[in-house]
Design a protein around this motif. Structure first.
Motif, PDB file in Angstrom:
ATOM      1  N   LEU A 241       0.786  -0.801  -0.081  1.00 34.75           N
ATOM      2  CA  LEU A 241      -0.156   0.139   0.114  1.00 34.75           C
ATOM      3  C   LEU A 241       0.735   1.229   0.307  1.00 34.75           C
ATOM      4  CD1 LEU A 241      -2.711  -0.962   2.676  1.00 34.75           C
ATOM      5  CD2 LEU A 241      -2.920  -1.067   0.367  1.00 34.75           C
ATOM      6  N   GLY A 242       0.432   2.322  -0.879  1.00 32.92           N
ATOM      7  CA  GLY A 242       1.166   3.470  -0.755  1.00 32.92           C
ATOM      8  C   GLY A 242       2.079   3.642  -1.949  1.00 32.92           C
ATOM      9  N   THR A 243       2.589   4.603  -2.325  1.00 36.32           N
ATOM     10  CA  THR A 243       3.554   4.749  -2.568  1.00 36.32           C
ATOM     11  C   THR A 243       4.918   6.190  -2.832  1.00 36.32           C
ATOM     12  OG1 THR A 243       2.460   7.153  -3.981  1.00 36.32           O
ATOM     13  CG2 THR A 243       2.321   4.554  -4.458  1.00 36.32           C
ATOM     14  N   GLY A 244       4.839   6.044  -0.971  1.00 33.10           N
ATOM     15  CA  GLY A 244       5.856   6.973  -0.797  1.00 33.10           C
ATOM     16  C   GLY A 244       7.249   6.520  -0.676  1.00 33.10           C
TER      17      GLY A 244
ATOM     18  N   ASN B  55       3.992   9.969   2.869  1.00 35.85           N
ATOM     19  CA  ASN B  55       5.070   9.537   2.417  1.00 35.85           C
ATOM     20  C   ASN B  55       5.951   8.143   2.498  1.00 35.85           C
ATOM     21  OD1 ASN B  55       5.782  12.507   1.922  1.00 35.85           O
ATOM     22  ND2 ASN B  55       5.740  12.967   4.537  1.00 35.85           N
ATOM     23  N   ILE B  56       4.703   7.228   2.550  1.00 34.57           N
ATOM     24  CA  ILE B  56       5.145   5.426   2.651  1.00 34.57           C
ATOM     25  C   ILE B  56       4.161   4.831   1.617  1.00 34.57           C
ATOM     26  CG2 ILE B  56       4.183   3.758   4.945  1.00 34.57           C
ATOM     27  CD1 ILE B  56       4.498   5.681   7.271  1.00 34.57           C
ATOM     28  N   SER B  57       5.733   3.772   1.831  1.00 40.15           N
ATOM     29  CA  SER B  57       4.933   2.789   1.032  1.00 40.15           C
ATOM     30  C   SER B  57       4.566   1.507   2.504  1.00 40.15           C
ATOM     31  CB  SER B  57       5.617   2.256   0.372  1.00 40.15           C
ATOM     32  OG  SER B  57       5.984   3.414  -0.993  1.00 40.15           O
ATOM     33  N   LEU B  58       4.250   0.702   2.322  1.00 41.39           N
ATOM     34  CA  LEU B  58       3.776   0.140   3.359  1.00 41.39           C
ATOM     35  C   LEU B  58       4.024  -1.567   2.629  1.00 41.39           C
ATOM     36  CD1 LEU B  58       1.490   1.237   5.821  1.00 41.39           C
ATOM     37  CD2 LEU B  58       2.980   1.081   6.350  1.00 41.39           C
TER      38      LEU B  58
END
Length: 361
Positions: free
Chosen positions: A46-49, A85-88
């Motif tokens: 999840l996410g693209t940070g 700002n996170i990629s999980l």
């Protein structure tokens, strides 16, 4: 909302719903490996940070509170803002066989948190492969602790606990550990007045076979989360909510990436109280026996039968000096309704209807 115990099929059904809500792929598309008994292990991205965070839960199968907290997080209105700002990369259940059987260990009777180096188990190999391939900037290692933990003086239970694992025998305060401590300090600062008891801190004795210690040794900030117990929260609903809040604070702290001052961070971390194994579930004082007055220590043994989690009271000690308190304390000198009906079976199962010491679920 998943209950404290759920079958793996129930987990998969709940995960399907979560994936639909999040607009993610199907279960078959996110399978990252198989357990000893052939159950699927899933990984959700999840996410693209730019900041990569690896999270895994239930490497001990009977520690479900943090998995439930993750599901609550997935459903929250604020979840997307935490991914700014996170990629999980999240592994909701690393040990599906242990989860199904409600055991700490996997189907080969191995503690996955003591298999970081030997990698003898497929579940351990899955986690290591994800760690190597994803190359996280942070790791969150999610657990649940037994009801035995409390403050050193036994005055308060430890409802939630944390650890910034050491990365070497010298327990060096590396930049990785400082970042882990900073996350824990933020959680402690924001939740300390909301817990029933204390927020505890585990010993940081180094063991390279423990996954968190291994990852810290690779200079990746790693935080151990432990969902504990207080009062009669045997469903672990209250502590699941606290773990949910803890995860939100952790992601916000990681996202902010604040500069750390070593002395301030270490001092704040060291101010979080150490714990001891000072508690039992029920402490019965002034029990009259042929040997005189005794203090009985009773612990609930958790057993799953036909899909139901039962709590079976077991006598684990008499006049134990290391037991300082109980989540429930019964002083028979102050208990006029006791009918002298306390029975201790040959298997040490203990019960008393008048004291309300019985099997429950």
């Amino acid at each position: 909302m998943l209950s404290r115990y759920y079958s793996y099929l129930q987990f998969e059904d709940a995960l399907k719903t979560i994936l639909e809500t999040l607009g993610q792929k199907s279960l078959s598309d996110i399978e990252i490996g198989k357990s000893v008994n052939g159950r699927s292990v899933y990984g959700i991205k999840l996410g693209t940070g730019k900041i990569k965070v690896l999270v895994w839960s239930q490497m001990h199968g009977n520690e479900s509170s943090t998995t439930r907290a993750l599901f609550k997080l997935f459903k929250s209105d604020s979840f997307n803002s935490l991914l700014k700002n996170i990629s999980l990369y999240i592994i909701p259940i690393l040990n599906p066989d242990g989860s199904e059987k409600w055991t700490r260990v996997n189907a080969n009777n191995v503690d996955l948190n003591r298999d970081a180096i030997d990698l003898t188990q497929p579940e351990s190999q899955i986690l290591r492969s994800v760690f190597d391939d994803f190359a996280p900037d942070y790791c969150l290692n999610l657990h649940g602790q037994r009801t035995i933990f409390g403050s050193l003086d036994g005055d308060q239970p430890a409802q939630i606990s944390f650890l910034a694992p050491a990365g070497d025998l010298e327990k060096t305060i590396s930049q990785a550990r400082l970042k882990s401590m900073q996350i824990i300090n933020a959680i402690h600062g924001q939740l300390n007045n909301r817990v029933s008891g204390i927020i505890g801190r585990y010993s940081d004795d180094f063991n390279i076979n423990c996954v968190g210690d291994y990852m810290t040794s690779k200079q990746v900030p790693t935080v151990l989360f432990e969902a504990g117990h207080s009062g009669d929260d045997y469903s672990r609903d209250q502590v699941t909510d606290l773990m949910y809040e803890s995860l939100k604070i952790a992601f916000k702290t990681i996202q902010d990436s604040l500069v750390v001052n070593e002395s301030n961070v270490v001092d704040a971390y060291n101010s979080i109280p150490h714990m001891s194994k000072a508690y039992v579930d029920v402490l019965v004082k002034n029990y009259r026996s042929v040997s005189g007055l005794q203090t009985l220590s009773v612990q609930y043994h958790e057993q799953v039968k036909e899909g139901v989690l039962y709590f079976v009271p077991i006598l684990i000690g008499i006049n134990r000096e290391d037991v300082l308190n109980g989540h429930r304390v019964i002083d028979l000198n102050d208990f006029p309704h006791y009918n002298d009906d306390l029975i201790i079976e040959g298997n040490l199962e203990i019960r008393s209807k008048s004291l309300d010491i019985e099997i429950f679920y």
